[in-house]
Scaffold this motif. Structure first.
Motif, PDB file in Angstrom:
ATOM      1  N   ALA B  50      54.137  45.459 -66.734  1.00  0.00           N
ATOM      2  CA  ALA B  50      54.723  45.534 -68.079  1.00  0.00           C
ATOM      3  C   ALA B  50      54.193  44.428 -68.980  1.00  0.00           C
ATOM      4  O   ALA B  50      54.239  44.535 -70.207  1.00  0.00           O
ATOM      5  N   ALA B  51      53.671  43.366 -68.377  1.00  0.00           N
ATOM      6  CA  ALA B  51      53.168  42.243 -69.171  1.00  0.00           C
ATOM      7  C   ALA B  51      51.721  42.439 -69.618  1.00  0.00           C
ATOM      8  O   ALA B  51      51.195  41.664 -70.411  1.00  0.00           O
ATOM      9  N   LEU B  52      51.056  43.492 -69.129  1.00  0.00           N
ATOM     10  CA  LEU B  52      49.655  43.699 -69.512  1.00  0.00           C
ATOM     11  C   LEU B  52      49.575  44.165 -70.970  1.00  0.00           C
ATOM     12  O   LEU B  52      50.401  44.960 -71.423  1.00  0.00           O
ATOM     13  N   ASP B  53      48.562  43.696 -71.671  1.00  0.00           N
ATOM     14  CA  ASP B  53      48.401  44.000 -73.096  1.00  0.00           C
ATOM     15  C   ASP B  53      48.282  45.497 -73.359  1.00  0.00           C
ATOM     16  O   ASP B  53      47.620  46.205 -72.610  1.00  0.00           O
ATOM     17  N   SER B  54      48.895  45.931 -74.419  1.00  0.00           N
ATOM     18  CA  SER B  54      48.784  47.296 -74.976  1.00  0.00           C
ATOM     19  C   SER B  54      49.304  48.408 -74.069  1.00  0.00           C
ATOM     20  O   SER B  54      48.928  49.556 -74.212  1.00  0.00           O
ATOM     21  N   VAL B  55      50.186  48.051 -73.146  1.00  0.00           N
ATOM     22  CA  VAL B  55      50.837  49.072 -72.322  1.00  0.00           C
ATOM     23  C   VAL B  55      52.164  49.451 -72.978  1.00  0.00           C
ATOM     24  O   VAL B  55      52.928  48.582 -73.391  1.00  0.00           O
ATOM     25  N   SER B  56      52.447  50.759 -73.107  1.00  0.00           N
ATOM     26  CA  SER B  56      53.701  51.195 -73.741  1.00  0.00           C
ATOM     27  C   SER B  56      54.865  51.171 -72.760  1.00  0.00           C
ATOM     28  O   SER B  56      55.919  50.622 -73.036  1.00  0.00           O
ATOM     29  N   ARG B  57      54.650  51.838 -71.622  1.00  0.00           N
ATOM     30  CA  ARG B  57      55.751  51.969 -70.671  1.00  0.00           C
ATOM     31  C   ARG B  57      55.239  51.786 -69.256  1.00  0.00           C
ATOM     32  O   ARG B  57      54.102  52.152 -68.941  1.00  0.00           O
ATOM     33  N   VAL B  58      56.108  51.272 -68.400  1.00  0.00           N
ATOM     34  CA  VAL B  58      55.819  51.264 -66.975  1.00  0.00           C
ATOM     35  C   VAL B  58      56.813  52.207 -66.319  1.00  0.00           C
ATOM     36  O   VAL B  58      58.024  52.099 -66.536  1.00  0.00           O
ATOM     37  N   LEU B  59      56.315  53.175 -65.557  1.00  0.00           N
ATOM     38  CA  LEU B  59      57.185  54.066 -64.801  1.00  0.00           C
ATOM     39  C   LEU B  59      57.230  53.542 -63.373  1.00  0.00           C
ATOM     40  O   LEU B  59      56.181  53.383 -62.740  1.00  0.00           O
ATOM     41  N   ALA B  60      58.424  53.212 -62.897  1.00  0.00           N
ATOM     42  CA  ALA B  60      58.554  52.663 -61.544  1.00  0.00           C
ATOM     43  C   ALA B  60      59.228  53.692 -60.656  1.00  0.00           C
ATOM     44  O   ALA B  60      60.354  54.103 -60.916  1.00  0.00           O
ATOM     45  N   VAL B  61      58.512  54.127 -59.623  1.00  0.00           N
ATOM     46  CA  VAL B  61      59.078  55.084 -58.673  1.00  0.00           C
ATOM     47  C   VAL B  61      59.258  54.358 -57.348  1.00  0.00           C
ATOM     48  O   VAL B  61      58.286  53.989 -56.685  1.00  0.00           O
ATOM     49  N   ASN B  62      60.507  54.131 -57.024  1.00  0.00           N
ATOM     50  CA  ASN B  62      60.850  53.316 -55.879  1.00  0.00           C
ATOM     51  C   ASN B  62      61.385  54.229 -54.779  1.00  0.00           C
ATOM     52  O   ASN B  62      62.405  54.881 -54.963  1.00  0.00           O
ATOM     53  N   ALA B  63      60.669  54.324 -53.656  1.00  0.00           N
ATOM     54  CA  ALA B  63      61.159  55.184 -52.574  1.00  0.00           C
ATOM     55  C   ALA B  63      60.561  54.722 -51.256  1.00  0.00           C
ATOM     56  O   ALA B  63      59.424  54.237 -51.214  1.00  0.00           O
TER      57      ALA B  63
END
Ligand SMILES: Cc1cc2nc3c(=O)[nH]c(=O)nc-3n(C[C@H](O)[C@H](O)[C@H](O)COP(=O)(O)OP(=O)(O)OC[C@H]3O[C@@H](n4cnc5c(N)ncnc54)[C@H](O)[C@@H]3O)c2cc1C
Ligand SMILES: Nc1ncnc2c1ncn2[C@@H]1O[C@H](COP(=O)(O)O)[C@@H](O)[C@H]1O
Lengths: 248, 312
Positions: B50-63
């Motif tokens: 999420a801290a990387l430049d110019s990224v809108s969203r991080v989708l986290a799939v935890n399983a």
């Protein structure tokens, strides 16, 4: 169990590639063609499995024009039992090749399909993974060791972080890395014998393979050249040069 | 406008640098950039992404079944999300090369492997024939782009961003036919070969595992990563994850020093993007001198100790 092995005809790895002046491709005129080196390793592994009594038949398959029969004959000379050419005049990309393999898989019902980890012409490294996806079966890519335990296999994979081990149920698709084995040399009598082994030719149309979504590939260019370097006489000159360039 | 989904590579604890290189490539493509992080206990990794430049969203799939990087399980998740995206992008590392073609096949497209340059959102440069030719690759009309990014061609993105993190449930379940057993690494504490600014590399000329210690010692003195030719790896002088080249790692350090490596095209293709290439070889005709910026004809068994003593 049957084992299917992919054999791709490629420009020999020792050839210095020359890009055609019109950018339409690379010069293959009079150039030495060979079995993709990874595919020799794939075949060697299949033959060893058969020799150990764990498979009955090894079938080599090539998707391509009639010239690839030469490489299939090499595979037969190495020891494969029979060969299948899926005939096509148009060069196919991995998805179409995987679809053609799937048709053969449905017909032959193999326990293992062993392919190379990449073809050294297009360097795509896709076909094995795609076949596994379309077939809905396990993939074990970049394999350097394969151990069969009845209905499953333990595979060691060469990954960036080291060596990974996974276990896959058969049937499965394996793509092999260079260190899996040392392929055998073909002996002259084997080349003679190979001429009498069956080589079946099936056209892509007869297999009912859909060829769509091919990428547009164009504008072949030589890679940018690095500028000519300098020579130094000894270690101290070398270190001085590195310091001058701000690298030490 | 392009909507790009980058598949993050990580080891459960930290994000692999290959992911931030994918972000730089995605910036060149242009459009909305999301990152997909899959695994178990991945909060820290998602925060890094999420801290990387110019990224809108991080989708986290935890399983639980995504804890090990098995392509079959990961591909199902990527394909489940693919409808929202025009581009699905992963790194050209063994992680990405294992996963992305499986995704591509399930999406019914050919993959564009090893993007080295972006000409437009639908036109890319990639190497073929071990880097001896470059081609323009374009997806078939109107089809999704599934691609890997040649990490050596791209700089890491900055990390001044603050994307939102969305937790998503897994859409698939564990494939019963494939089981993860484990990973053995011999790498140790040395800088990672793929991101180290300096790399010292040894070839067949080292002649034994014991002699290869010379390479490790010099590398440690320089704070460098360690590489090797295939011949050195095959002979058992060093582990396989050190192999540089067409079938090993493609790297782009600022400084690459090759000792006793002849410079076969399959090796050279792995170092063409290095800033400065230094070659030490006792054969003045060795092909490595054709691409070296600084060449030294000499016996490595003399040269390495000399370098060490002068470094102090
Ligand atoms: C499909 C395929 C893929 C391949 N992929 C890769 C790859 O990814 N990476 C790779 O590296 N190779 C790869 N290879 C192998 C490649 O073709 C070469 O065989 C290999 O790179 C040679 O390694 P080398 O330079 O260490 O050994 P050699 O070619 O044997 O060279 C050794 C060099 O050391 C020099 N030397 C000897 N003694 C000394 C001394 N005391 N001091 C200084 N110099 C000395 C010699 O002059 C010589 O130039 C691949 C091959 C194939 C077919
Ligand atoms: N036209 C083909 N004929 C037979 N096998 C192929 C063909 N194309 C690819 N393969 C197999 O798939 C492997 C990987 O190729 P690629 O995905 O093109 O890098 C090769 O090493 C072969 O085993």
């Amino acid at each position: 169990m049957k084992i299917l092995v992919g054999i791709k005809r490629v420009v020999d790895y020792n050839v210095r590639i020359r890009v055609l002046p019109d950018g339409s491709g690379v010069d293959t005129d009079g150039v030495k063609m060979s079995v993709n080196p990874f595919d020799e390793i794939a075949l060697e592994e299949a033959l060893r499995i058969k020799e150990a009594g764990n498979a009955e038949e090894v079938i080599v398959i090539s998707v391509g024009g009639d010239e690839c029969q030469q490489q299939l004959r090499t595979g037969l000379a190495m020891g494969a039992d029979r060969a299948i050419q899926v005939q096509t005049s148009e060069p196919l990309q991995p998805l179409s090749v995987a679809r053609a393999f799937l048709k053969i898989v449905e017909r032959e019902d193999p326990g293992l399909v062993i392919l190379g980890k990449q073809a050294i012409d297009d360097d795509n490294s896709q076909t094995a993974q795609m076949l596994a996806a379309l077939w809905d079966r396990p993939q074990a890519t970049f394999a350097s060791k394969l151990e069969l335990n009845g209905s499953s296999a333990s595979v060691t994979r060469e990954v960036d972080a080291g060596l990974e081990t996974i276990e896959v149920d058969l049937p499965a698709v394996i793509s092999v890395d260079l260190r899996m084995n040392e392929p055998r040399f073909v002996k002259l009598p084997d080349i003679m014998k190979a001429k009498r082994k069956p080589l079946e030719v099936i056209s892509l149309d007869d297999l009912d393979v859909t060829v769509d979504g091919q990428l547009g590939i164009s504008q072949f260019t030589p890679p940018p050249q690095r500028e000519k370097g300098i020579m130094v006489d000894d270690a101290s000159q070398l270190l001085q040069e590195l310091k001058n360039r701000g690298l030490l | 406008m392009s909507r790009i989904l980058i598949i993050a590579e990580h080891d459960g604890a930290t994000l692999n640098i290959s992911t931030s290189k994918c972000v730089t490539c995605a910036q060149a493509i242009g459009g909305d950039i999301d990152i997909l992080v899959m695994g178990q206990g991945i909060d820290a990794v998602a925060a890094e992404a999420a801290a990387l430049d110019s990224v809108s969203r991080v989708l986290a799939v935890n399983a639980e079944h995504l804890a090990a990087p098995l392509a079959v399980n990961l591909a199902a998740e990527v394909v489940g999300l693919s409808a929202d995206y025009t581009h699905l992008v992963g790194p050209s590392t063994t992680f990405g090369r294992d996963l992305m073609p499986r995704v591509a096949a399930l999406c019914g497209v050919n993959q564009i492997s090893d993007i080295m340059e972006v000409s437009s959102a639908e036109s890319f440069k990639r190497p073929v024939y071990a880097g001896n030719a470059i081609v323009q690759a374009e997806p078939a009309n109107g089809t999704k782009v599934v691609a890997t990014v040649r990490t050596a061609s791209w700089k890491a993105a900055g990390s001044g961003g603050s994307a939102s993190i969305e937790q998503r449930g897994a859409s698939g379940s564990a494939a019963a036919h494939t089981r993860y057993v484990g990973l053995s690494s011999e790498g140790g504490e040395r800088p990672d070969l793929q991101s180290a600014p300096k790399v010292v590399s040894g070839g067949r000329a080292l002649a034994s595992e014991e002699n290869f210690e010379l390479i490790y010692k010099l590398a440690d003195k320089l704070g460098a990563g360690v590489g090797a030719s295939r011949a050195a790896v095959d002979a058992g002088y060093c582990p396989n994850d050190m192999q540089v080249g067409q079938t090993g790692k493609i790297i782009s350090p600022d400084l690459y020093i090759a000792f006793g490596i002849s410079g076969a095209i399959q090796h050279v293709t792995g170092i063409k993007d290095a800033g400065t290439i230094v070659a030490v070889n006792k054969d003045p005709e060795a092909p490595i001198f054709e691409i070296a910026d600084i060449g030294l004809v000499g016996d490595l068994f003399n040269v390495i100790p000399e370098i060490e003593s002068q470094l102090g």
